[in-house]
Motif scaffolding. Sequence first.
Motif, short mmCIF file in Angstrom:
data_model
loop_
_atom_site.label_atom_id
_atom_site.label_comp_id
_atom_site.label_asym_id
_atom_site.label_seq_id
_atom_site.Cartn_x
_atom_site.Cartn_y
_atom_site.Cartn_z
N GLY A 190 -27.28 -21.31 10.66
CA GLY A 190 -26.91 -20.07 11.33
C GLY A 190 -25.43 -19.94 11.65
N VAL A 248 -21.05 -20.16 10.70
CA VAL A 248 -20.06 -19.89 9.66
C VAL A 248 -19.35 -21.21 9.40
CG1 VAL A 248 -17.99 -18.62 9.04
CG2 VAL A 248 -19.73 -17.53 10.46
N GLN A 302 -11.57 -16.07 15.52
CA GLN A 302 -12.35 -17.31 15.68
C GLN A 302 -13.64 -17.26 14.92
OE1 GLN A 302 -11.24 -19.84 18.17
NE2 GLN A 302 -9.57 -18.67 17.29
N ILE A 303 -13.59 -16.82 13.69
CA ILE A 303 -14.83 -16.61 12.95
C ILE A 303 -15.50 -17.91 12.51
CG2 ILE A 303 -15.81 -15.50 10.95
CD1 ILE A 303 -14.61 -13.28 11.99
N ASP A 316 -17.08 -21.39 12.66
CA ASP A 316 -17.67 -22.28 13.68
C ASP A 316 -17.34 -23.73 13.35
OD1 ASP A 316 -20.43 -20.11 13.39
OD2 ASP A 316 -19.13 -20.24 15.16
N SER A 333 -14.02 -23.25 15.61
CA SER A 333 -14.21 -23.02 17.04
C SER A 333 -15.18 -24.03 17.64
CB SER A 333 -14.68 -21.59 17.31
OG SER A 333 -15.91 -21.37 16.67
N MET A 364 -10.57 -11.70 7.74
CA MET A 364 -9.98 -12.69 8.61
C MET A 364 -8.73 -13.28 8.00
SD MET A 364 -13.49 -14.55 8.46
CE MET A 364 -13.34 -14.19 6.73
N ASN A 422 -29.98 -11.29 9.62
CA ASN A 422 -30.17 -12.23 10.74
C ASN A 422 -29.51 -11.64 11.98
OD1 ASN A 422 -29.89 -14.33 12.62
ND2 ASN A 422 -29.50 -15.88 11.07
N PHE A 465 -27.29 -13.85 14.27
CA PHE A 465 -25.98 -14.12 13.68
C PHE A 465 -25.04 -12.95 13.91
CE2 PHE A 465 -22.89 -15.92 10.97
CZ PHE A 465 -22.40 -14.92 10.14
N MET A 495 -21.50 -12.79 15.93
CA MET A 495 -20.25 -12.47 15.23
C MET A 495 -19.54 -11.29 15.88
SD MET A 495 -19.43 -14.30 12.65
CE MET A 495 -18.70 -13.55 11.23
N LYS A 518 -16.36 -11.51 17.78
CA LYS A 518 -15.27 -12.19 17.08
C LYS A 518 -14.62 -11.31 16.03
CE LYS A 518 -18.08 -16.39 17.19
NZ LYS A 518 -18.56 -17.50 16.38
N ILE A 519 -15.23 -10.21 15.75
CA ILE A 519 -14.74 -9.36 14.66
C ILE A 519 -13.71 -8.36 15.15
CG2 ILE A 519 -15.44 -7.56 13.03
CD1 ILE A 519 -16.67 -9.95 12.10
#
Lengths: 212, 115
Positions: free
Chosen positions: A49, A51, A113-114, A116, A144, B1, B30, B33, B37, B40-41
């Motif tokens: 789950g 990144v 901070q995409i 993980d 992160s 990003m 999901n 998820f 996210m 953070k986007i």
Amino acid sequence: MKLKQLESHLGCLEQFSNPKKELEQYPTGAHIASRMLFSAENSFGDVSGKVVADFGCGCGTLGLAASLLDAQYVIGIDIDSESLELASLNAEDLEIDMELVHCDLSNLVWKGQIIDTVVMNPPFGTRKKGADMIFLHTGLKVASQAVYSLHKTSTREHVKRTALRDFNAISAEVLCELRFDVPQLYKFHKKKEVDVAVDLWRFVPQKNQERV
Amino acid sequence: MLSSNIKGVTNGFPLVIEVQKFVEKQVDFNSDFLKNMFPKIEWKALVTAARTMGYAELPEEVDSSMLESEDFLQKFHHALLELHLEEGALICPETGRRFVVAKGIPNMLLHEDEV
């Protein structure tokens, strides 16, 4: 997925046909890769789950392992376009979607901070001195949650000190020591195969608002 | 990003997308998820990027209460994970330098004078 299954999937991947010695291209064997990602997920929940970025992905082994263990999104980064092509083919074989970026990690700029978790088997720094630490530094800036990396056991004290003191890692832990079989890939290799002792590390980066 | 990594560029994000070819992929949905996210986007960057690829369904203004809406989550999912640039370029907003994207892979390697 069971460890053995993971290892067997990874064992079928295409490896470098013409490895470039200046980049220290060595395939991360299925044995090490599977155990690395398996621990990351089962002991720490750092994969499923999440990144995940594979720094110096080469043929994609670690990134693909992450995907097989249900990482939500995987990005592979490498400086060599041929490796990326190979990674792309391997991903296709396993029917996995892996994002790939052609980039030099020492000047990677990343907003937000995409990511993980960062996983990597960095160059050890035998060709380009300090390459291993550049990879680690960038990993700690980008991740992160956690960074998993392999470094020669002989550099253990140096790695720990640098990670904690210079790269602001909150923690630096050797999870286990592994034997990395380096096959006779290059002309300068005298023996048929050599075992190098490597440490599997888990680093936790400092949490910052705006990094890199 | 990804951000422009040329030396001296202070505002290298977001990279402008030039689309020559894009594909739409099927990715498993999901919601956990997506909710994770969301904070953070860089939302505006995502909206612009999606628009460049022909998807204009994302609202310009958002707040976290919208995450309760299935419809919003589906749109977010589509824009974030299913739109994929195959051929084109990412352009530095400050210098105009083009980073080519081929077969889905952006080439961010710098020339000697840019490092």
